[in-house]
Design an enzyme around this catalytic site. Sequence first.
Site, PDB file in Angstrom:
ATOM      1  N   ILE A  10       0.822  -1.226   0.000  1.00 12.80           N
ATOM      2  CA  ILE A  10       0.000   0.000   0.000  1.00 12.80           C
ATOM      3  C   ILE A  10       0.845   1.262   0.000  1.00 12.80           C
ATOM      4  CG2 ILE A  10      -2.029  -1.044   1.073  1.00 12.80           C
ATOM      5  CD1 ILE A  10      -1.043  -0.009   3.761  1.00 12.80           C
ATOM      6  N   GLY A  11       2.149   1.126   0.057  1.00 16.71           N
ATOM      7  CA  GLY A  11       3.000   2.312   0.035  1.00 16.71           C
ATOM      8  C   GLY A  11       4.455   1.946  -0.136  1.00 16.71           C
ATOM      9  N   GLY A  13       8.454   3.977  -0.012  1.00 15.84           N
ATOM     10  CA  GLY A  13       9.283   5.161   0.139  1.00 15.84           C
ATOM     11  C   GLY A  13      10.730   4.845  -0.176  1.00 15.84           C
ATOM     12  N   THR A  14      11.600   5.819   0.093  1.00 14.48           N
ATOM     13  CA  THR A  14      13.017   5.647  -0.193  1.00 14.48           C
ATOM     14  C   THR A  14      13.641   4.568   0.674  1.00 14.48           C
ATOM     15  OG1 THR A  14      13.079   8.014  -0.660  1.00 14.48           O
ATOM     16  CG2 THR A  14      15.185   6.902  -0.440  1.00 14.48           C
ATOM     17  N   PHE A  15      13.186   4.483   1.917  1.00 15.09           N
ATOM     18  CA  PHE A  15      13.846   3.600   2.868  1.00 15.09           C
ATOM     19  C   PHE A  15      12.952   2.468   3.374  1.00 15.09           C
ATOM     20  CE2 PHE A  15      15.563   7.921   3.299  1.00 15.09           C
ATOM     21  CZ  PHE A  15      16.848   7.688   2.859  1.00 15.09           C
ATOM     22  N   SER A  16      11.735   2.344   2.836  1.00 12.89           N
ATOM     23  CA  SER A  16      10.834   1.304   3.361  1.00 12.89           C
ATOM     24  C   SER A  16       9.703   1.029   2.379  1.00 12.89           C
ATOM     25  CB  SER A  16      10.243   1.751   4.709  1.00 12.89           C
ATOM     26  OG  SER A  16       9.473   2.923   4.540  1.00 12.89           O
ATOM     27  N   SER A  17       9.022  -0.084   2.624  1.00 16.04           N
ATOM     28  CA  SER A  17       7.790  -0.426   1.917  1.00 16.04           C
ATOM     29  C   SER A  17       6.736  -0.766   2.964  1.00 16.04           C
ATOM     30  CB  SER A  17       8.008  -1.613   0.982  1.00 16.04           C
ATOM     31  OG  SER A  17       8.943  -1.297  -0.019  1.00 16.04           O
ATOM     32  N   VAL A  18       5.483  -0.434   2.667  1.00 15.07           N
ATOM     33  CA  VAL A  18       4.395  -0.672   3.621  1.00 15.07           C
ATOM     34  C   VAL A  18       3.382  -1.622   2.992  1.00 15.07           C
ATOM     35  CG1 VAL A  18       2.632   0.388   5.082  1.00 15.07           C
ATOM     36  CG2 VAL A  18       4.724   1.644   4.559  1.00 15.07           C
ATOM     37  N   ASP A 123       9.506  15.474   8.161  1.00 21.04           N
ATOM     38  CA  ASP A 123       8.890  15.118   6.879  1.00 21.04           C
ATOM     39  C   ASP A 123       7.368  15.183   6.987  1.00 21.04           C
ATOM     40  OD1 ASP A 123       8.896  14.471   4.210  1.00 21.04           O
ATOM     41  OD2 ASP A 123       9.104  12.311   4.524  1.00 21.04           O
TER      42      ASP A 123
END
Length: 516
Positions: A10-11, A13-18, A123
């Site tokens: 569902i998401g 980012g640069t440093f993670s996935s959700v 952020d």
Amino acid sequence: VNVLKIKEKIGEGTFSSVYLATARLQAGSEEKMALKHLIPTSHPLRIAAELQCLSVAGGQDNVMGVKYCFRKNDHVVIVMPYLEHDSFLDILNLLSFEEVREYMFNLFKALRRIHYFGIVHRDVKPSNFLYNRQLKEYALVDFGLAQGTPDTKIDLLKIIQSEDQQESCSQNKSHVTLGNKVSASATAPRERAQQLATKTSDRKPLSQTRIEQRNEGKEGPMHHSAQRSVFGERNFNVHSSTFQESSTAKQSKVMDVASRKLVTKKKIISTKTVSNGLARKAASSCPAKLTCDCYATDRVCSVCLSRRQQVAPRAGTPGFRAPEVLTKCPTQTTAIDMWSAGIIFLSLLSGRYPFYKASDDLTALAQIMTTRGSKETIQAAKTFGKAILCSQEVPAQELRMLCERLRGTTSNSTKSAGDVQVSPSQEPALPAVMRKRLEPAPQAPVKQIQHPKYNCHEGDGGLEIRIPEKTTDLKGWDEVPDEAYDLLDKLLDLNPATRITAKDALLHPFFKDTRL
């Protein structure tokens, strides 16, 4: 929890996935969870600090909490409650003015909570403040870039802060820009990385080489290392041992532990780094009072070469960075979160998102000047030790008039001020960056529907019903009080020292009828 079953991503980012997952509880019921998978190159201290922020400050006042956390090798997954939320862009022009008031009130509650613990989020943006419009639920998420204030109550943020200060003061750090758009940086010695790694985790010492090349403005990492000069930031660094300024140093090669594909480029990097290092050493004997004589030329003078590089955090998302972040001010406080909240409020009042969109910091600063004024920006920068040069003077915009023109509404308070009609030639000129936003949206087509029951029209056709797709309900946007723009002005204060705090924002007259 017996089983966590992943449903979908569902998401990212640069440093993670959700991921969205369902947890099968011991009672037999199921509960939705959000799984945040941190990429293996994230620094272990940064991961631990994010967890501590969630566990200490999270779980109340609209700040996301943490349910569980587990680790396998270098992979860390944080399990959090799942909040089904609306896309900010989808609902931006559907919200009533009262809903906007509630949204901002709940955002300030979350910021007051984390600022109380000495956490600077760094952020703040709509995608990090989840909002369920139907349930009126909110959650501030993603503390992956958070830093601590000097009096922070989060112990691990204190460690990160001290590490950053020591690195910025280190005499071993130099930075040069080389050919082929490769940037090189010599960091602190290997022993320092080993001490930090031993202190925080049993992972291997993080003193590897990192070389990244930019291709047409795009970031393309070729080798990864977890150590970064500023935690949570993506930078293009070559971590190598200190070069010796001797004849043998000219033939030395940049340390490369991950690949042998860049042998031909390593000679260029090595020789140019040495020559730049020698130039810096020669320039370091220059008297401090000498002024730069290379401005607006295609060379770098000895005075500029002798200056120590100023290291300052640049976290955040373009368009939401405060002026002190854009100008690389080393002292950044919770005020940077309040500026970002002000940009969200500006988008809500104007109906335009993203309000600012820039590819680099200087463009972003120029866009801020188009609304807040160039003189005001230059003056504010002086208060935190920065000098800004502007080629032309740009006047500040009146916030109410700007937002109403962009939204296409006029409030009753504006109408009642003498009821004077202003011709287009008398209207204040908007900067070019804003003019495009004022272009009228294409008119929605009118649907013609033939009613099956009615045949009362003489001749042909039946009854035609004209249904406009857009309603004329202004949802309170014709009655925006002056207090809203007064609060916006205080949030977008260019001087961080006088910018309104989250605690004071909640007590602002704009929220006089809202319960704390």
